[in-house]
Enzyme design. Structure first.
Site, PDB file in Angstrom:
ATOM      1  N   LYS A 346       0.824  -1.224   0.000  1.00 53.23           N
ATOM      2  CA  LYS A 346       0.000   0.000   0.000  1.00 53.23           C
ATOM      3  C   LYS A 346       0.854   1.268   0.000  1.00 53.23           C
ATOM      4  O   LYS A 346       2.035   1.251   0.311  1.00 53.23           O
ATOM      5  CB  LYS A 346      -0.997  -0.039   1.165  1.00 53.23           C
ATOM      6  CG  LYS A 346      -2.143  -1.007   0.831  1.00 53.23           C
ATOM      7  CD  LYS A 346      -3.277  -0.985   1.804  1.00 53.23           C
ATOM      8  CE  LYS A 346      -4.380  -1.962   1.304  1.00 53.23           C
ATOM      9  NZ  LYS A 346      -5.385  -2.244   2.309  1.00 53.23           N
ATOM     10  N   ARG A 380      -3.597 -10.108   4.914  1.00 47.53           N
ATOM     11  CA  ARG A 380      -4.041 -10.130   3.519  1.00 47.53           C
ATOM     12  C   ARG A 380      -2.904  -9.597   2.653  1.00 47.53           C
ATOM     13  O   ARG A 380      -2.545  -8.429   2.758  1.00 47.53           O
ATOM     14  CB  ARG A 380      -5.297  -9.261   3.378  1.00 47.53           C
ATOM     15  CG  ARG A 380      -5.908  -9.260   1.997  1.00 47.53           C
ATOM     16  CD  ARG A 380      -7.149  -8.363   1.941  1.00 47.53           C
ATOM     17  NE  ARG A 380      -7.746  -8.365   0.621  1.00 47.53           N
ATOM     18  CZ  ARG A 380      -7.344  -7.590  -0.370  1.00 47.53           C
ATOM     19  NH1 ARG A 380      -6.361  -6.743  -0.196  1.00 47.53           N
ATOM     20  NH2 ARG A 380      -7.939  -7.669  -1.557  1.00 47.53           N
TER      21      ARG A 380
HETATM   22  N1  HH2 Z   1      -7.528  -3.808   0.937  1.00 44.56           N
HETATM   23  C1  HH2 Z   1      -7.878  -3.819  -0.365  1.00 44.56           C
HETATM   24  C2  HH2 Z   1      -8.984  -4.555  -0.791  1.00 44.56           C
HETATM   25  N2  HH2 Z   1      -9.704  -5.295   0.082  1.00 44.56           N
HETATM   26  N3  HH2 Z   1     -10.066  -6.092   2.259  1.00 44.56           N
HETATM   27  C3  HH2 Z   1      -9.741  -6.099   3.551  1.00 44.56           C
HETATM   28  N4  HH2 Z   1     -10.455  -6.835   4.422  1.00 44.56           N
HETATM   29  N5  HH2 Z   1      -8.688  -5.367   4.040  1.00 44.56           N
HETATM   30  C4  HH2 Z   1      -7.917  -4.595   3.224  1.00 44.56           C
HETATM   31  O1  HH2 Z   1      -6.988  -3.930   3.731  1.00 44.56           O
HETATM   32  C5  HH2 Z   1      -8.242  -4.560   1.821  1.00 44.56           C
HETATM   33  C6  HH2 Z   1      -9.346  -5.326   1.367  1.00 44.56           C
HETATM   34  C7  HH2 Z   1      -7.075  -3.025  -1.343  1.00 44.56           C
HETATM   35  O2  HH2 Z   1      -6.050  -3.798  -1.907  1.00 44.56           O
HETATM   36  P1  HH2 Z   1      -6.094  -4.588  -3.312  1.00 44.56           P
HETATM   37  O3  HH2 Z   1      -7.149  -5.627  -3.327  1.00 44.56           O
HETATM   38  O4  HH2 Z   1      -4.739  -5.100  -3.566  1.00 44.56           O
HETATM   39  O5  HH2 Z   1      -6.373  -3.484  -4.383  1.00 44.56           O
HETATM   40  P2  HH2 Z   1      -7.672  -3.027  -5.147  1.00 44.56           P
HETATM   41  O6  HH2 Z   1      -8.681  -2.600  -4.146  1.00 44.56           O
HETATM   42  O7  HH2 Z   1      -7.180  -1.897  -6.000  1.00 44.56           O
HETATM   43  O8  HH2 Z   1      -8.186  -4.165  -5.952  1.00 44.56           O
END
Ligand code: HH2
Length: 400
Positions: A346, A380
């Protein structure tokens, strides 16, 4: 040279305290009695009446602890005050016993404090999903699989369901305990995706994985209909970044399906969440938001053993707030639920280290290790193999 060797003891758990007592030869019968005296706790209570606060101060001082109150409380020249109780676990438990006999609603406060103390010392947790019980006696790794064109890190890489399924299997082989599939990016500023499109992206991947993946699948969605259909297709966990607040239908889907549920804290929707990063009391607000999600889930009939909480790193928080949450993560134990943390790659890591998204592996490992040391149960992450090791190493230190 002094004849004395004075040193500090930094014990964090009753077990650790007990071991130190045993080391100096304390009578085993006294260890159970004395170890709670070695753990000092501070408890924040919101908006008490002055007469309630004054009784608390008097009782805590009588027990050898203390209670901080706002100026004006003693003279009752203000309407209400927050209180910070300071005492050993033993003093706080004794306070609860004494409050039961006090007026002004303090008997109810005793109940709440007793629950809080039980929550923060709770161990041996498990997490129940739609089809199994996950043990939380070691950190679990949740591998991220985004089937989106626009996710901030892996966007566009897993649009093809075959490729996505291969990546899920690869993550499982690398040590993932859960695969989290998302069909809508939630990065800051991301636009919303219709439910039909989210399902078109996720369902074929779940179908590809049927009979091939041993670990549970969680679905990263805010929409009840997406959760319902993906659970029917074999997913076991709903990972809702809105903490059941985006879709009024979601709590009922969670309750009916018996799925595991991740309740995450955020404010607003991803397209505008970064304009909501001002907090008067960051940890207080995050815990209050999660408590309200928890209440909503419980009222809909979701059992506590199915829920985990997540402070939502990067969601309506700036870099400083993300770091404060990681530093003070233990405060989330107040809710007595297992804790999931998502820091992987992040932007606060990029900002701190001056690294692009693809260069944040070591920064992420540092956050994972710290999160585990501060009580995280589920991490995660994108880089499963590396974070499995980082988490296992941190866990080994904490439990050695
Ligand atoms: N962060 C993201 C998405 N979902 N769910 C939980 N429970 N906690 C988190 O910190 C979290 C999440 C954001 O990351 P990512 O899926 O890599 O990116 P994007 O939202 O751009 O798909």
């Amino acid at each position: 040279m002094s004849a004395f060797a004075a040193r500090l003891l930094a014990v964090a758990t009753p077990d650790e305290a007990g071991r130190e007592l045993a080391r100096i030869g304390v009578d085993p019968r006294s260890i159970g009695m004395m170890s709670p005296k070695m753990l000092t706790r501070c408890v924040h209570l919101e908006k008490l009446l002055c007469r309630q606060a004054n009784i608390l101060k008097q009782e805590m001082m009588g027990l050898g602890g203390d209670a901080a109150v706002a100026r004006g409380t003693v003279a009752c020249s203000i309407d209400s005050t927050d209180v910070i109780l300071m005492g050993t676990e033993k003093q706080l438990r004794r306070l609860c016993e004494k409050l039961v006999h006090q007026p002004f609603g303090l008997a109810d406060l005793a109940g709440e404090l007793t629950t809080l103390l039980a929550n923060v010392t709770q161990t041996n947790k498990t997490w129940r999903t739609a089809r199994r019980v996950l043990m939380l006696d070691r950190p679990l790794i949740m591998g991220i699989l985004n089937t989106t064109p626009d996710s901030f890190s892996d966007g566009g890489r897993f649009l093809d369901p075959h490729r996505a399924a291969e990546r899920a299997l690869e993550m499982e082989a690398e040590g993932a305990d859960i695969i989290d599939i998302g069909g809508e990016s939630t990065r800051p500023g991301a636009p919303q995706v219709p439910a039909a499109e989210e399902l078109r992206r996720i369902l074929p991947v779940i179908e590809q994985l049927a009979g091939r993946l041993s670990c549970p699948i969680s679905v990263d969605t805010r929409k009840g209909v997406v959760a319902r259909e993906t659970l029917a297709a074999g997913a076991e966990i709903i990972n809702d970044i809105s903490g059941l607040k985006f879709d009024p239908d979601m709590a009922a889907v969670a309750a009916e399906s018996g799925a595991g549920v991740v309740l995450m804290h955020t404010r607003g929707t991803p397209d505008m969440m970064q304009s909501h990063t001002d907090y008067e009391d960051l940890l207080g607000d995050v815990i209050a938001g999660l408590r309200s999600s928890l209440d909503c889930a419980v009222s809909a009939g979701v059992e506590r053993e199915r829920m985990v909480i997540d402070p939502g790193i990067g969601f309506a928080k700036d870099a400083g707030a993300n770091m404060e949450i990681l530093r003070r993560l233990r405060e989330l134990a107040s809710l007595g639920l297992p804790l999931l943390v998502g820091t992987s790659r992040k932007s606060f890591i990029g900002k701190t280290l001056g690294r692009e998204t693809s260069e944040r592996l070591i920064g992420t490992a540092a956050t994972v290790a710290l999160a585990v040391a501060n009580g995280a149960n589920i991490l995660r992450v994108h880089d499963v193999r590396e974070m499995r090791e980082a988490a296992d190493m941190a866990h080994a230190i904490v439990t050695s």
